[in-house]
Design a protein around this motif. Sequence first.
Motif: not given
Length: 418
Positions: A23-45
């Motif tokens: 979650e921390k890693e995907y959270g960091a990825l979302v911070t760097s790319d907030p519009t990336n749907g895949y990152f948000h989906s993995m964060l959801a899982l």
Amino acid sequence: MFEEKQLQKAALLFEHRRYAEAEKEYGALVTSDPTNGYFHSMLALCALHLDKKKDAERHAKQGIFSSPSDDFSFYVAAIVALGTDSKEAESFCYSAITLNPYKAEYYELKSILLLNKKEWQKALDAANEGLAIEAENIGCLNARAKALIKLDNKQQAYDTINEALYFDPDNAATHANLGWGLLEKSEHKKALEHFKQSLSIDPGNSHARAGMVEALKARYLFYRLFLRYAFWIGNLKGKAQWFVIIGFYIGSNVIRTLGDHYPGIQVITVPIVVLYTIFALTTWIITPLSNLFLRLNVYGRYALDDNETRSSNFTGISLLVSVLSGIAFLLFRNYEFLLLCILMFSMAIPIAGTFAAAAKSKGRTALAIYSIAMLLTGVLGIVNFNESGDFFNIFVTIYLIAFILYQWVANAIIIRSN
């Protein structure tokens, strides 16, 4: 390059079920790319596995918003919605299949949704569609086996499960699935072995843990008989369940009326009505009561979850107070104790019924409020009796009406919420 390495690290952590770190890693990825749907989906899982339901829903919807043409985003949203909103889950699942009809996992999810709706044949068809795409898909094989068991095609079901074990002998879900199938066939000893095997592979498998609890309790004949009834009525759809409940109720009243009109046959009708009444009461409280006894077992006490432990505690306390009040009444001939005895004995049913509704559902909240209102009304009835001497005072009357209505209200809520 840095983002790619971070993505690989996040995927590896997720694969090894280290969800908090993932979650921390995907959270960091979302911070760097907030519009990336895949990152948000993995964060959801990740959030879903960490029991952060609201975060899971927020990221699942953000995943769809960011990537409205990505089937994976809809698939994840369907998984997130699965436990709380079946219609929304179904809508998301069908959208994922429409966008990409070549993913076996999507048909597995479709099959699970149909199993939840007790659409056994359609669930089997959906699982077969997934297997047509990927013959070795373990999820689809398990969904197919579940549907076949419900369709009473047990030989094909076990062939399917054995096929799944052949492809992946250490799959916790498959062993749990086989355990439930065996349990439904009243083979509780074999079922217990597969639940143990499942939990040794995946100690957090709630499906296997719940099965182990039932298998341990099924060692007792009375509970095995109840379990057969529970499987039977549980496999019926909502309307059919109502038909059985109303049928039993009307049938018992007809038999009672016949006994009243023809006293000569009361030797037959009275035992039938008594047995029916015991059966009707038992179906409400047998689960928490059996859980209470299970806590005396060294394995059983660790197999129960918090919900089952709380349910057994409250039901046990209610019955204990009832017994103590009954003893006090016999010793002191004080009718307040008799009323308290009756109140706490009857309250065991709404208490058990409250915990029978799905956890965190609106149904459970409604039943909890209903039960508390009943308890308060009953206490007011005892207080009023102490002051007025009227045994059947207004509060006692309201309580009795609420108690009679309870089984209908609770059945409606439980059938709908489960």
